[in-house]
Design an enzyme around this catalytic site. Structure first.
Site, PDB file in Angstrom:
ATOM      1  N   ARG A 217       1.068  -0.925  -0.094  1.00 17.34           N
ATOM      2  CA  ARG A 217      -0.295  -0.025  -0.109  1.00 17.34           C
ATOM      3  C   ARG A 217       1.035   1.411  -0.429  1.00 17.34           C
ATOM      4  NH1 ARG A 217      -1.662   0.491   6.398  1.00 17.34           N
ATOM      5  NH2 ARG A 217       0.305   1.799   6.995  1.00 17.34           N
ATOM      6  N   ILE A 219       3.251   4.498  -0.797  1.00 18.33           N
ATOM      7  CA  ILE A 219       4.841   4.744  -1.134  1.00 18.33           C
ATOM      8  C   ILE A 219       4.488   3.318  -2.334  1.00 18.33           C
ATOM      9  CG2 ILE A 219       6.854   6.018  -1.028  1.00 18.33           C
ATOM     10  CD1 ILE A 219       5.572   7.501   0.885  1.00 18.33           C
ATOM     11  N   ASN A 287      11.351   0.651   1.410  1.00 21.12           N
ATOM     12  CA  ASN A 287      10.579   1.204   1.368  1.00 21.12           C
ATOM     13  C   ASN A 287      10.007   0.921   3.107  1.00 21.12           C
ATOM     14  OD1 ASN A 287       7.658   3.269   0.745  1.00 21.12           O
ATOM     15  ND2 ASN A 287       7.016   1.586   1.139  1.00 21.12           N
ATOM     16  N   ALA A 288       9.272  -0.629   3.329  1.00 19.36           N
ATOM     17  CA  ALA A 288       9.547  -0.083   4.058  1.00 19.36           C
ATOM     18  C   ALA A 288       9.240   0.309   5.566  1.00 19.36           C
ATOM     19  CB  ALA A 288       8.704  -1.796   4.603  1.00 19.36           C
ATOM     20  N   GLY A 289       8.420   1.297   6.304  1.00 19.33           N
ATOM     21  CA  GLY A 289       8.672   2.299   7.393  1.00 19.33           C
ATOM     22  C   GLY A 289       6.823   2.464   8.337  1.00 19.33           C
ATOM     23  N   TYR A 352      11.907   7.614  15.280  1.00 17.77           N
ATOM     24  CA  TYR A 352      11.177   7.796  13.852  1.00 17.77           C
ATOM     25  C   TYR A 352      13.128   8.477  12.805  1.00 17.77           C
ATOM     26  CZ  TYR A 352       9.226   8.466   9.259  1.00 17.77           C
ATOM     27  OH  TYR A 352       8.895   7.916   7.723  1.00 17.77           O
ATOM     28  N   LYS A 356      15.633   7.452  10.641  1.00 20.62           N
ATOM     29  CA  LYS A 356      15.872   7.943   8.726  1.00 20.62           C
ATOM     30  C   LYS A 356      17.190   8.796   8.479  1.00 20.62           C
ATOM     31  CE  LYS A 356      12.186   6.354   7.581  1.00 20.62           C
ATOM     32  NZ  LYS A 356      11.674   5.361   6.299  1.00 20.62           N
TER      33      LYS A 356
HETATM   34  P1  NAD Z   1       2.403   3.324   5.105  1.00 23.29           P
HETATM   35  O1  NAD Z   1       2.233   2.780   6.680  1.00 23.29           O
HETATM   36  O2  NAD Z   1       1.250   3.496   4.298  1.00 23.29           O
HETATM   37  O3  NAD Z   1       3.146   2.149   4.860  1.00 23.29           O
HETATM   38  C1  NAD Z   1       4.292   0.871   5.029  1.00 23.29           C
HETATM   39  C2  NAD Z   1       4.015  -0.439   3.800  1.00 23.29           C
HETATM   40  O4  NAD Z   1       5.366  -1.019   4.671  1.00 23.29           O
HETATM   41  C3  NAD Z   1       2.668  -0.507   4.971  1.00 23.29           C
HETATM   42  O5  NAD Z   1       1.992  -1.733   3.971  1.00 23.29           O
HETATM   43  C4  NAD Z   1       3.457  -1.884   6.154  1.00 23.29           C
HETATM   44  O6  NAD Z   1       2.867  -3.412   6.277  1.00 23.29           O
HETATM   45  C5  NAD Z   1       4.776  -2.183   5.211  1.00 23.29           C
HETATM   46  N1  NAD Z   1       5.614  -2.759   6.361  1.00 23.29           N
HETATM   47  C6  NAD Z   1       5.307  -1.931   7.530  1.00 23.29           C
HETATM   48  N2  NAD Z   1       6.927  -2.802   8.395  1.00 23.29           N
HETATM   49  C7  NAD Z   1       6.450  -3.527   7.677  1.00 23.29           C
HETATM   50  C8  NAD Z   1       7.788  -4.977   7.932  1.00 23.29           C
HETATM   51  N3  NAD Z   1       8.450  -4.964   8.954  1.00 23.29           N
HETATM   52  N4  NAD Z   1       8.072  -5.861   6.989  1.00 23.29           N
HETATM   53  C9  NAD Z   1       7.901  -6.124   6.028  1.00 23.29           C
HETATM   54  N5  NAD Z   1       6.773  -4.379   5.536  1.00 23.29           N
HETATM   55  C10 NAD Z   1       6.243  -3.798   6.791  1.00 23.29           C
HETATM   56  O7  NAD Z   1       3.242   4.528   4.915  1.00 23.29           O
HETATM   57  P2  NAD Z   1       3.416   5.079   3.483  1.00 23.29           P
HETATM   58  O8  NAD Z   1       3.721   6.216   4.415  1.00 23.29           O
HETATM   59  O9  NAD Z   1       3.768   4.565   1.924  1.00 23.29           O
HETATM   60  O10 NAD Z   1       5.610   5.607   3.692  1.00 23.29           O
HETATM   61  C11 NAD Z   1       6.210   4.350   2.944  1.00 23.29           C
HETATM   62  C12 NAD Z   1       7.456   4.918   3.433  1.00 23.29           C
HETATM   63  O11 NAD Z   1       8.321   6.511   3.520  1.00 23.29           O
HETATM   64  C13 NAD Z   1       8.246   4.783   4.746  1.00 23.29           C
HETATM   65  O12 NAD Z   1       9.366   3.893   4.963  1.00 23.29           O
HETATM   66  C14 NAD Z   1       7.567   5.602   5.264  1.00 23.29           C
HETATM   67  O13 NAD Z   1       9.003   5.754   6.625  1.00 23.29           O
HETATM   68  C15 NAD Z   1       8.364   7.036   4.317  1.00 23.29           C
HETATM   69  N6  NAD Z   1       7.839   7.949   4.632  1.00 23.29           N
HETATM   70  C16 NAD Z   1       6.652   8.808   4.253  1.00 23.29           C
HETATM   71  C17 NAD Z   1       6.343  10.260   4.424  1.00 23.29           C
HETATM   72  C18 NAD Z   1       4.453  10.138   4.375  1.00 23.29           C
HETATM   73  O14 NAD Z   1       4.767  11.580   4.168  1.00 23.29           O
HETATM   74  N7  NAD Z   1       3.601   9.680   4.058  1.00 23.29           N
HETATM   75  C19 NAD Z   1       7.104  10.784   4.560  1.00 23.29           C
HETATM   76  C20 NAD Z   1       8.413  10.594   4.742  1.00 23.29           C
HETATM   77  C21 NAD Z   1       8.304   9.476   4.684  1.00 23.29           C
END
Ligand code: NAD
Length: 447
Positions: A217, A219, A287-289, A352, A356
């Site tokens: 899901r 990003i 990307n997972a986070g 966090y 990062k």
């Molecule tokens: P999200 O929570 O929508 O999606 C994260 C995905 O990572 C999920 O599908 C989750 O199941 C998966 N995940 C979590 N832990 C995991 C694990 N242990 N093993 C495998 N998969 C795992 O988050 P997002 O907003 O799409 O963010 C994606 C990345 O971008 C992350 O690293 C987040 O830190 C970074 N980020 C997001 C934003 C933002 O504004 N959304 C800003 C800066 C950085």
């Protein structure tokens, strides 16, 4: 969650009202689509000082029509009504007098740049033997960031430091296209590394395998879709609980895409990935986070360790395991996901932010070695406020502040991070290494 304010300012009464109140005026950004892959209009190529770059052949391939390339910038104004993009080659600027020509070249032209247009400055690496050159080349950075903050109308301004135009072709194509809609105020250094020119620039990853973690899901899903669009066979990795979404996405992507249900914090995650992609991997996207926000005084050790484990330790472990096994083929690409919270810091996010910032440190330190020893580049994207489930959960006022506190006065979309990732994963981006590129609309947070 939809950005209602952006919809409001897209209407005439909404624009009138918000202007009268002195509120931000976000412009609807022009993004890539198969029907409209390029910006519409002319490209203006200006040069100040003596340049050694052979730019015209590269610029001719950007999809933009070269406009008149005037000998002096002032004569361009009459000739050019509206331009889609301006490339200003300032690599030859070595002193303050020549720096003044940057002002002279852009001052009459800025107004002519269309909405969602691009200004790309080209600079030279700082010369440690010449502090005058270093001073004025560094000055270009402050100039770029300042112009980005004032230019408005969805227009972006970026600076590329380079020595070889051909090595920067994928970077220039990206910055001069709608794919870079949410990237502004950035400094990107392009070295002279090996560049593989794809047979087909519209499917540069054809025949390559890419694995995206956390791709069920948000990003990650957008990254998987964009890499599949670019021709890659994608492995959609996510936690077992998200297996159904991962499988549905893989089925939608086609092209041999598969799902890999796996918790990336498993100590044998690297081995499991290597077994899944037994023919070898070309693109690895970390990307997972997760976030588990609390101020440090209220943060139990478990909240600290769970975030550090997913966001940093597992990135280190799987990268090390895959490189050690030779699972990443030469010409491979690693792109990790940092965050502007890691660059600027954020209250409630010591865990966090640490994780990062750690990703950025990993990228900078590993990049030269991974390239020398494995032929693999290592870069990071650092998203700002991106419209996802993660940010939809942020309380209303903080969310609104996050959206507006950037030069484009709006949040980015997952596809903006995905397009930036795809540029870094591109076979022709072999000279882009060790970079941390913010996808944040030039957020006010951090530099
Ligand atoms: P999200 O929570 O929508 O999606 C994260 C995905 O990572 C999920 O599908 C989750 O199941 C998966 N995940 C979590 N832990 C995991 C694990 N242990 N093993 C495998 N998969 C795992 O988050 P997002 O907003 O799409 O963010 C994606 C990345 O971008 C992350 O690293 C987040 O830190 C970074 N980020 C997001 C934003 C933002 O504004 N959304 C800003 C800066 C950085």
């Amino acid at each position: 969650m939809a950005d209602r304010y952006l919809s409001l300012t897209a209407t005439a009464p909404g624009r009138f009202l918000t202007r009268r109140l002195g509120l931000p005026q976000p412009a609807a950004l022009r993004r890539w689509s198969a029907e409209h892959p390029s910006l519409d209009g002319d490209l203006l190529h200006l040069t100040v000082g003596a340049s050694a770059l052979d730019l015209p052949p590269v610029l001719a391939r950007t999809g933009l029509t070269p406009g008149s390339s005037p000998a002096s910038a002032s004569s361009s104004v009459a000739a050019v009504a509206a331009v889609a993009a301006v490339v200003l080659d300032a690599t030859g600027v070595r002193d303050v007098d020549t720096l003044a020509e940057v002002h002279a070249a852009l001052h009459p032209v800025v107004r002519s740049v269309a909405a969602s247009g691009r200004i790309v400055l080209l600079g030279a690496p700082l010369d440690p033997e010449d502090h005058h050159q270093a001073a004025v080349q560094q000055a270009l950075e402050g100039f770029t960031r300042s112009l980005g903050k004032e230019i408005g109308r969805g227009r972006t301004v970026n600076l590329v430091r380079l020595t070889d135009a051909a090595a920067a072709e994928s970077t220039l194509r990206f910055l001069l296209s709608p794919k870079s809609a949410y990237v502004s105020g950035q400094l990107i250094s392009v070295g002279a590394g090996a560049v593989t020119v794809p047979d087909d620039w519209s499917r540069p990853l054809a025949g390559r395998t890419a694995l995206v973690t956390g791709a069920a899901r948000g990003i990650g899903a957008a990254v998987a879709e964009t890499l599949a669009r670019d021709g890659a066979r994608v492995v959609v990795l996510d936690v077992p609980a998200a297996e159904r979404d991962a499988r549905d996405l893989a089925a939608r992507l086609g092209g041999g895409a598969t799902a890999l249900p796996l918790d990336i914090t498993a100590t044998d995650a690297g081995e499991r990935i290597a077994a899944e992609v037994h023919d070898g991997l070309d693109v690895l996207i970390h990307n997972a986070g997760v976030t588990r926000d609390r101020r440090l005084v209220n943060m139990p050790a478990e909240r600290w360790s769970s975030v550090l484990d997913v966001n940093l330790a597992s990135v280190l472990r799987t990268t090390d395991a895959l490189l050690a096994k030779g699972a990443l083929r030469p010409g491979g690409r690693i792109v990790a996901t940092a965050s502007i919270a890691g660059l600027a810091g954020n209250a409630g996010q010591t865990n966090y932010g640490a994780s990062k910032a750690g990703v950025a440190g990993l990228v900078r330190a590993l990049a030269p070695r991974a390239l020398a020893e494995h032929g693999v580049t290592v870069n990071a994207v650092a998203p700002g406020f991106i419209e996802t489930k993660m940010t939809a959960a942020v309380p209303l006022f903080i969310r609104e502040a996050g959206r507006r506190m950037n030069s484009l006065a709006q949040g980015g979309l997952p596809v903006d991070v995905a397009e930036t990732t795809a540029w870094l994963a591109h076979p022709a981006s072999g000279a882009v290494n060790g970079q941390v590129v913010r996808v944040c609309g030039q957020s006010l947070l951090g530099a």
